[in-house]
Design an enzyme around this catalytic site. Structure first.
Site, mmCIF file in Angstrom:
data_model
loop_
_atom_site.group_PDB
_atom_site.id
_atom_site.type_symbol
_atom_site.label_atom_id
_atom_site.label_comp_id
_atom_site.label_asym_id
_atom_site.label_seq_id
_atom_site.Cartn_x
_atom_site.Cartn_y
_atom_site.Cartn_z
ATOM 1 N N TYR A 1 -17.195 44.393 34.201
ATOM 2 C CA TYR A 1 -17.061 43.316 33.204
ATOM 3 C C TYR A 1 -18.324 43.246 32.336
ATOM 4 O O TYR A 1 -18.259 43.224 31.100
ATOM 5 C CB TYR A 1 -16.832 41.982 33.925
ATOM 6 C CG TYR A 1 -16.626 40.804 32.995
ATOM 7 C CD1 TYR A 1 -15.405 40.566 32.380
ATOM 8 C CD2 TYR A 1 -17.662 39.898 32.739
ATOM 9 C CE1 TYR A 1 -15.214 39.484 31.525
ATOM 10 C CE2 TYR A 1 -17.490 38.812 31.892
ATOM 11 C CZ TYR A 1 -16.262 38.604 31.287
ATOM 12 O OH TYR A 1 -16.085 37.535 30.448
ATOM 13 N N SER B 1 -20.113 37.812 26.197
ATOM 14 C CA SER B 1 -20.321 36.918 27.336
ATOM 15 C C SER B 1 -21.818 36.935 27.641
ATOM 16 O O SER B 1 -22.533 37.868 27.251
ATOM 17 C CB SER B 1 -19.546 37.458 28.535
ATOM 18 O OG SER B 1 -20.012 36.870 29.733
HETATM 19 P P1 NAD Z 1 -8.215 32.869 29.262
HETATM 20 O O1 NAD Z 1 -7.678 33.699 30.378
HETATM 21 O O2 NAD Z 1 -8.032 31.412 29.327
HETATM 22 O O3 NAD Z 1 -7.593 33.385 27.890
HETATM 23 C C1 NAD Z 1 -7.510 34.740 27.589
HETATM 24 C C2 NAD Z 1 -6.258 34.994 26.776
HETATM 25 O O4 NAD Z 1 -6.268 36.353 26.408
HETATM 26 C C3 NAD Z 1 -4.971 34.760 27.550
HETATM 27 O O5 NAD Z 1 -4.066 33.994 26.799
HETATM 28 C C4 NAD Z 1 -4.434 36.151 27.795
HETATM 29 O O6 NAD Z 1 -3.005 36.209 27.836
HETATM 30 C C5 NAD Z 1 -4.991 36.895 26.592
HETATM 31 N N1 NAD Z 1 -5.098 38.320 26.856
HETATM 32 C C6 NAD Z 1 -5.624 38.926 27.945
HETATM 33 N N2 NAD Z 1 -5.513 40.243 27.810
HETATM 34 C C7 NAD Z 1 -4.914 40.484 26.634
HETATM 35 C C8 NAD Z 1 -4.507 41.646 25.960
HETATM 36 N N3 NAD Z 1 -4.692 42.852 26.485
HETATM 37 N N4 NAD Z 1 -3.923 41.525 24.760
HETATM 38 C C9 NAD Z 1 -3.710 40.313 24.215
HETATM 39 N N5 NAD Z 1 -4.054 39.180 24.820
HETATM 40 C C10 NAD Z 1 -4.647 39.257 26.015
HETATM 41 O O7 NAD Z 1 -9.730 33.265 29.141
HETATM 42 P P2 NAD Z 1 -10.941 32.706 28.265
HETATM 43 O O8 NAD Z 1 -11.966 32.208 29.180
HETATM 44 O O9 NAD Z 1 -10.474 31.862 27.183
HETATM 45 O O10 NAD Z 1 -11.485 34.077 27.719
HETATM 46 C C11 NAD Z 1 -11.586 34.396 26.352
HETATM 47 C C12 NAD Z 1 -12.719 35.380 26.160
HETATM 48 O O11 NAD Z 1 -13.931 34.752 26.509
HETATM 49 C C13 NAD Z 1 -12.631 36.615 27.020
HETATM 50 O O12 NAD Z 1 -13.019 37.740 26.262
HETATM 51 C C14 NAD Z 1 -13.640 36.354 28.115
HETATM 52 O O13 NAD Z 1 -14.140 37.542 28.669
HETATM 53 C C15 NAD Z 1 -14.669 35.583 27.365
HETATM 54 N N6 NAD Z 1 -15.545 34.766 28.186
HETATM 55 C C16 NAD Z 1 -15.057 33.768 28.976
HETATM 56 C C17 NAD Z 1 -15.922 33.026 29.757
HETATM 57 C C18 NAD Z 1 -15.454 31.914 30.638
HETATM 58 O O14 NAD Z 1 -16.248 31.422 31.414
HETATM 59 N N7 NAD Z 1 -14.240 31.473 30.535
HETATM 60 C C19 NAD Z 1 -17.280 33.299 29.724
HETATM 61 C C20 NAD Z 1 -17.747 34.322 28.909
HETATM 62 C C21 NAD Z 1 -16.874 35.040 28.142
#
Ligand code: NAD
Length: 586
Positions: free
Chosen positions: A469, A456
């Site tokens: 985080y 991130s």
């Molecule tokens: P999201 O919540 O839409 O999707 C995350 C998915 O991961 C969900 O389907 C959830 O069920 C699954 N998940 C969570 N914990 C889990 C576990 N222990 N085992 C298996 N599956 C699990 O979120 P997203 O935004 O798509 O996030 C994806 C990645 O991107 C994450 O690592 C997040 O930290 C990172 N990220 C997101 C953003 C943002 O702004 N959305 C920014 C930077 C980084």
């Protein structure tokens, strides 16, 4: 001794030669004929053939003078492409007299098969051709001719490049020496050379007939190369659809040889894969998947439908890609992007229903196959089971995307040890488990691969409300950098993806430390609204992920704010520290 277990064998006589032909699978299914190269025998296909036999009638034969087929007398003049075409016709007359066959050739097997698919007398007998690491000698002759007649600096460089890769062709033209070498030290050391240079595991391949195969096979070169390159046929058009599989690290053939191929092949599907020359040994899963897909599409009357249409179809088609957190947001979009590029997708999520939906939609989008797996990435034993299952049932993962993650906001002193544990367990340990288990399989296979870890912008942009985080993501970033250095020598790339604010579900599931449930709901809603207004789509992150793999990028900030912060972290870290004191949206 054959290493093709359960194969039915027969002898086919043609022009004074007896060919050893092996068959597997149901004879009423479409016939796939596998032709080996130099210096090989049909056993080079021993890992591919059984995989194909699940769906097809698979036929392999030892080329004349190789394996357990007899050799022509005299050898000189006994290996011309015309005679090899006679052999091919004799084999298919015996095994599939009424139905055209699907050809697959590697190395010299592919060179021969180009002849079979471009001469008139086989018209109607070949349904499709999958070519790997062996060009048509006619196309090659014209490729050289064009570069000699109309040289440009680029064309001269291409000629010199391919000329250097062809050193062994000149060597094989010297009289008697190659035979002496193969029947002597080269024959003895060849398995070790293959193991070292091509990472081919030792075992039942190459077979004991290698020295004789290699000595006889020198005549393939001597009988054909000079005459054909001097007078290439100008009408060598393919009369069947062709799938071209190009390994990108082939020590013997340049990719540029195939630049003009569309001219000769009206229905061409191109595939590339990061691998060396002997892909039937090192990538049997991938080849079997590609061949199955191509043959099925031709049989289904869709010969020119390149199964995958996505931007990176030639790069990821048929590859095995595993994405964690694939049930939502960035993970789901990434699974879809790989599916569109024709990859086989394993969608992993702790939410079973969401993972199943991603797998189902992936198939609709172009993944030839996709599977859902329900696993909590922080659970070490569950991850171990997953890795064992994936390896046993689907193969070694080519691209691993450790993406599952959870959000957690709040001040450091409000963040309890349980909160820390939870966020580190998923965001960091989930990535560690993934890298350790699937990365190990990649290294053991020895054929490269790629690991993508979703970090991130919070990995390098401090924030007073994201200590847990941000720490988890900074650790993922550093882990990715260290692993990248460690795996560089093994052709395995590692990329850390650092998105800024992306409009996904993470905002409504993120936890906020130190507030009651009602306040947490309120904050989740507010963050979701802000991210919604920002409205950066996860599909763009997915696109950046595929690009990062193709270009083997180390750290990839996605979104303008993430790129800006990355720049500030280098040029003006003081400014970032000032921003860190502001209340963040997450
Ligand atoms: P999201 O919540 O839409 O999707 C995350 C998915 O991961 C969900 O389907 C959830 O069920 C699954 N998940 C969570 N914990 C889990 C576990 N222990 N085992 C298996 N599956 C699990 O979120 P997203 O935004 O798509 O996030 C994806 C990645 O991107 C994450 O690592 C997040 O930290 C990172 N990220 C997101 C953003 C943002 O702004 N959305 C920014 C930077 C980084």
């Amino acid at each position: 001794m054959t290493v093709l277990r359960d194969a039915r064998e027969r002898r086919v006589r043609t022009g004074g030669i007896e060919l050893c032909v092996a068959e597997l699978g149901d004879p009423s299914a479409p016939t796939v004929v596998l032709i080996h190269g130099y210096p090989d025998s049909k056993e080079v296909w021993s890992e591919v053939a059984p995989r194909l036999a699940e769906r097809f009638h698979v036929v392999l034969y030892d080329v004349r003078g190789h394996g357990r087929s007899t050799a022509p007398r005299p050898l000189r003049g006994g290996f011309t492409l015309e005679k090899l075409t006679d052999d091919f016709l004799a084999v298919i007359d015996a095994v599939s007299p009424d139905r055209p066959v699907h050809l697959v050739g590697h190395d010299w097997g592919s060179v021969q098969a180009w002849e079979f698919v471009t001469v008139r007398r086989t018209e109607g007998r070949v349904a499709s051709f999958t070519s790997m690491s062996g060009p048509s000698l006619d196309h090659l002759g014209l490729w050289i001719d064009k570069r000699l007649r109309r040289p440009t600096p680029r064309r001269v460089a291409q000629l010199v490049g391919q000329g250097a890769k062809s050193w062994y062709v000149y060597a094989l033209h010297t009289p008697r020496l190659p035979e002496l070498a193969w029947r002597g030290p080269l024959g003895t050391h060849w398995p070790r050379l293959l193991e070292r240079a091509e990472k081919i595991p030792r075992g039942t391949y190459p077979t004991a007939s290698l020295p004789r195969d290699a000595a006889h096979g020198a005549w393939l070169y001597r009988d054909n190369i000079r005459p054909r390159l001097r007078r290439p046929r100008r009408d060598a058009y393919a009369h069947a659809p062709v799938q071209l599989i190009t390994p990108l690290d082939d020590a013997f053939l340049s990719e540029t040889l195939y630049d003009d191929l569309d001219r000769w092949v009206p229905q061409l599907t191109r595939r590339t894969l990061p691998a060396k020359h002997w892909i039937p040994r090192t990538r049997p899963d991938r080849l079997a998947a590609w061949i199955t897909e191509f043959v099925t599409s031709v049989e289904g009357g869709r010969p020119d439908a390149s199964p995958a249409t996505g931007k990176y179809a030639d790069r990821f088609g048929g590859q095995l890609v595993l994405v964690t957190g694939a049930g939502s947001g960035i993970g789901r979009a990434t699974a879809f992007a790989f599916a569109e590029a024709g990859a086989r997708v394993v969608a992993v999520d702790r939410d079973a229903e969401a993972a199943a939906r991603t797998a189902e939609l992936s198939r609709l989008l172009g993944a030839p196959r996709s599977w859902a797996e329900t696993v909590d990435v922080s659970d070490e034993q569950a991850m171990e089971k997953l890795a064992a299952k994936v390896a046993a049932e689907y193969g070694v993962v080519d691209v691993l995307v450790n993406n599952a993650g959870i959000g957690l906001g709040g001040s450091f002193f409000d963040t309890t040890p349980e909160d820390w544990k939870k966020v580190l367990d998923v965001n960091l340990w989930g990535v560690i488990h993934g890298c350790r288990l699937f990365g190990r399989q990649m290294t053991e296979r020895g054929q490269g691969g790629h690991i993508v870890n979703t970090a991130s912008a919070a990995a390098y942009q401090p924030s007073k409300a994201l200590s847990a985080y941000g720490t988890s993501k900074a650790a993922v970033l550093m882990l990715s950098e260290c692993l990248r250095a460690e795996l560089a020598g093994q052709g395995i790339g590692v990329s850390a993806i650092c998105p800024g604010f992306v409009n996904t579900n993470i905002t409504s599931t993120a936890r906020f430390a130190g507030v009651d449930a009602e306040e947490e709901k309120r904050r989740q809603k507010r963050t979701a609204r802000l991210y919604g207004l920002r409205n950066y789509p996860p599909e763009k992150v997915a696109d950046a992920i595929l690009r990062a793999v193709v270009r083997n990028e180390a750290v990839v900030p996605v979104t303008p704010e993430a790129r800006g912060a990355r720049l500030l972290s280098r040029l003006a870290p003081g400014a970032l520290r000032a921003i860190a004191r502001l209340e963040p949206p997450l």
